[in-house]
Structures are given as structure tokens and as C-alpha cells.
Design a protein around this motif. Structure first.
Motif, PDB file in Angstrom:
ATOM      1  N   ALA A 102      -5.617  -4.796  -2.219  1.00 50.80           N
ATOM      2  CA  ALA A 102      -5.077  -5.813  -3.121  1.00 50.80           C
ATOM      3  C   ALA A 102      -5.279  -5.421  -4.576  1.00 50.80           C
ATOM      4  O   ALA A 102      -4.449  -5.736  -5.435  1.00 50.80           O
ATOM      5  CB  ALA A 102      -5.741  -7.165  -2.837  1.00 50.80           C
ATOM      6  N   ASN A 149       0.746  -8.416   0.451  1.00 46.58           N
ATOM      7  CA  ASN A 149      -0.651  -8.117   0.783  1.00 46.58           C
ATOM      8  C   ASN A 149      -1.167  -9.013   1.899  1.00 46.58           C
ATOM      9  O   ASN A 149      -1.882  -8.557   2.799  1.00 46.58           O
ATOM     10  CB  ASN A 149      -1.512  -8.276  -0.466  1.00 46.58           C
ATOM     11  CG  ASN A 149      -2.981  -7.987  -0.210  1.00 46.58           C
ATOM     12  OD1 ASN A 149      -3.774  -8.894  -0.001  1.00 46.58           O
ATOM     13  ND2 ASN A 149      -3.330  -6.706  -0.207  1.00 46.58           N
ATOM     14  N   LEU A 167      -2.604  -3.008  -5.632  1.00 47.49           N
ATOM     15  CA  LEU A 167      -1.344  -3.741  -5.736  1.00 47.49           C
ATOM     16  C   LEU A 167      -1.279  -4.541  -7.027  1.00 47.49           C
ATOM     17  O   LEU A 167      -0.262  -4.540  -7.723  1.00 47.49           O
ATOM     18  CB  LEU A 167      -1.195  -4.663  -4.528  1.00 47.49           C
ATOM     19  CG  LEU A 167       0.094  -5.486  -4.458  1.00 47.49           C
ATOM     20  CD1 LEU A 167       1.312  -4.579  -4.403  1.00 47.49           C
ATOM     21  CD2 LEU A 167       0.063  -6.409  -3.253  1.00 47.49           C
TER      22      LEU A 167
END
Length: 293
Positions: A205, A198, A208
């Protein structure tokens, strides 16, 4: 004989002093980190430092900041050498030093594995907290520090060390990866990989971190299933390791003179010492096999 006794006593004291020095190696580094943290500054040349094998062992077990426990382990080592010297002379002292060293390493390794299991169980909740912080509008770094303050030890201790490394000029991804290497945590390596990806390539983010949480939960379920399937194998290994010791203890209790003849002959202590060494090696091999399950 008195010369050997004094020599071995001196050797035990020297070994204890060397171990105390080893325990003290991490103190200057920790003090420097605290000074830089209070000053709010970081040296330009600071990078994520790679600790040595001994320091990794103490960091993994949590004894790097608990010096009293480290001294207690050193006392156990010295007592093993002294007891061996009292009961079997020079061979017993040598055997006591070797077995004491193995006992110390085993205690530290068991403590490290216990902390590792606790960290693994805490990681999914920690990453979920980071994801909620990202949803609230925080940056990835700030969300991770906030989650670290809310979690409990030992994961909190790991993340505080990661934060100190970042404040000293290191990268968050590199610091997380180094912490994963110290504690031998594949789950933390996955978190570090997500953070590095990231920070380098950008993207969402939060999405993720959600994927990381899903992967950690799935990995935890698979580990529990494997542990349930290999339960019989682990019990068999414990029985094989304890059975010889139990039989020897029962024999001594029922017939104390059975092993007395070994102690009365010059070769007897060496034979008993060899038996103890082979038993310790067998337990070590079984333990290594159980670790792979």
C-alpha cells in the motif's frame, strides 16, 4: 394590480418554504449517522448511499452543514423576486424569480468550485501523510483516518463523511469513489482507485500511495501550466461579459432619460427583461467555456 402583488408575494414565500424543506432533507440522514457512530453499530443492510442532485450540490458547496448560509441564499432569491415586482410589476417579478434562481445556483456553484480547488491542493499532502502512516506500520484504513484528523477543512469534512459511510457498513473504496463523484474530483477518483485496487488485490500500500502522490503532483503542475497558457482567453471572456453591463450603466449615468422611454411603454419592461436574459445567457455560456479551460 394588488391581486398580482399579493399572489407573487405568496409565491415567493412558498418558494422559500420549498427551499427550506430541500435544505432539511439532509438533516435526518446526518442525525442517523451520528447516532450509529455514537452507538458503535452499523445496520446490516447499510451501503454507501448515493445522494440526489440537490443534495450533491449542497454537499459540494459545503452548505449542507451550514444552514445559516443556505437561508441567506434563500433570502437573496426572494428579494430578487420582490424587487422585480416593485420595479416592473408581473414581468419583473417573473424575471426576478428566474434571475434569482440563477443567482442562487451561481453562488452555490462558485462556492463549490472554490472548495474543490482547495481539496485538490490538499490531496497530495494528505496522501503523503497516509504513506508515512503506512511506513510506521499502520493499516491503510487507520492511516487514512489519522491523516484525515490532521488535515484541514474542506478535505477534513469530506474524509469525515467518508469515515461515517464506512462505519455504517460501506466499503472504503466505494465511499471514496462516491465522494469523488459528489465533488467532481478526478484526483480523488485516482486515490479511490488505488485504495480499491489495494483492498481487492493486496500488495504494498505504501508504494501504491507513493505512486498516487507522484501522479497528483504531476497533474497539479500540468494544470498550472494550462492555466498560465489560457490566461489571455479567460481575461477576454471576462471583458466580453462585463462590457455590455458597463456600457449600459455608463449610459444611464450620463443620460438617465435614455431608458426612461422603455419603462413608460407597455412593451418596454419586456424588452429590457429580454436584454437581461440574453446577457445572462451570454455570461453563462462564457462561464461554461472558461470552466473547460
Amino acid at each position: 394590480m394588488e391581486f398580482y402583488s399579493y399572489a407573487l408575494l405568496t409565491l415567493s414565500v412558498v418558494l422559500m418554504a420549498m427551499a427550506i424543506v430541500a435544505l432539511s432533507l439532509v438533516k435526518p440522514r446526518r442525525d442517523a449517522e451520528r447516532v450509529y457512530a455514537r452507538l458503535g453499530a452499523s445496520p446490516a443492510s447499510a451501503r454507501v448511499r448515493v445522494p440526489g442532485p440537490v443534495e450533491r450540490l449542497f454537499l459540494r458547496s459545503g452548505l449542507a452543514d451550514q444552514r445559516v448560509h443556505g437561508y441567506f441564499i434563500l433570502v437573496i432569491w426572494s428579494l430578487a423576486a420582490l424587487l422585480g415586482m416593485l420595479f416592473a410589476g408581473v414581468p419583473g417579478a417573473v424575471l426576478g424569480i428566474v434571475l434569482g434562481l440563477g443567482l442562487v445556483y451561481g453562488l452555490i456553484e462558485v462556492q463549490g468550485r472554490r472548495r474543490t480547488r482547495q481539496i485538490v491542493s490538499q490531496l497530495p499532502g494528505f496522501v503523503e501523510h497516509v504513506s508515512r502512516g503506512l511506513q510506521a506500520g499502520r493499516t491503510l484504513t487507520i492511516a487514512m483516518w489519522a491523516a484525515a484528523e490532521e488535515t484541514r477543512p474542506p478535505l477534513q469534512d469530506v474524509m469525515r463523511r467518508v469515515r461515517r459511510e464506512v462505519e455504517l457498513g460501506g466499503s472504503l473504496g466505494e465511499a471514496l469513489h462516491e465522494a469523488a463523484e459528489i465533488h467532481r474530483l478526478d484526483s480523488l477518483r485516482l486515490v479511490a482507485l488505488g485504495v480499491r485496487f489495494n483492498l481487492r488485490y493486496g500488495g504494498s500500500a505504501r508504494d501504491l500511495m507513493d505512486q498516487v502522490v507522484w501522479a497528483l503532483r504531476r497533474r497539479e503542475r500540468a494544470y498550472r501550466q494550462l492555466k498560465a497558457l489560457t490566461g489571455e482567453t479567460r481575461i477576454s471572456a471576462v471583458v466580453l461579459g462585463v462590457l455590455p453591463v458597463g456600457i449600459a450603466a455608463y449610459t444611464v449615468a450620463m443620460n438617465p432619460d435614455y431608458y426612461a422611454t422603455l419603462l413608460e411603454t407597455p412593451q418596454g419592461p419586456w424588452v429590457l427583461g429580454g436584454a437581461v436574459v440574453w446577457q445572462a445567457l451570454g455570461v453563462l455560456f462564457l462561464w461554461r467555456m472558461m470552466r473547460s479551460l
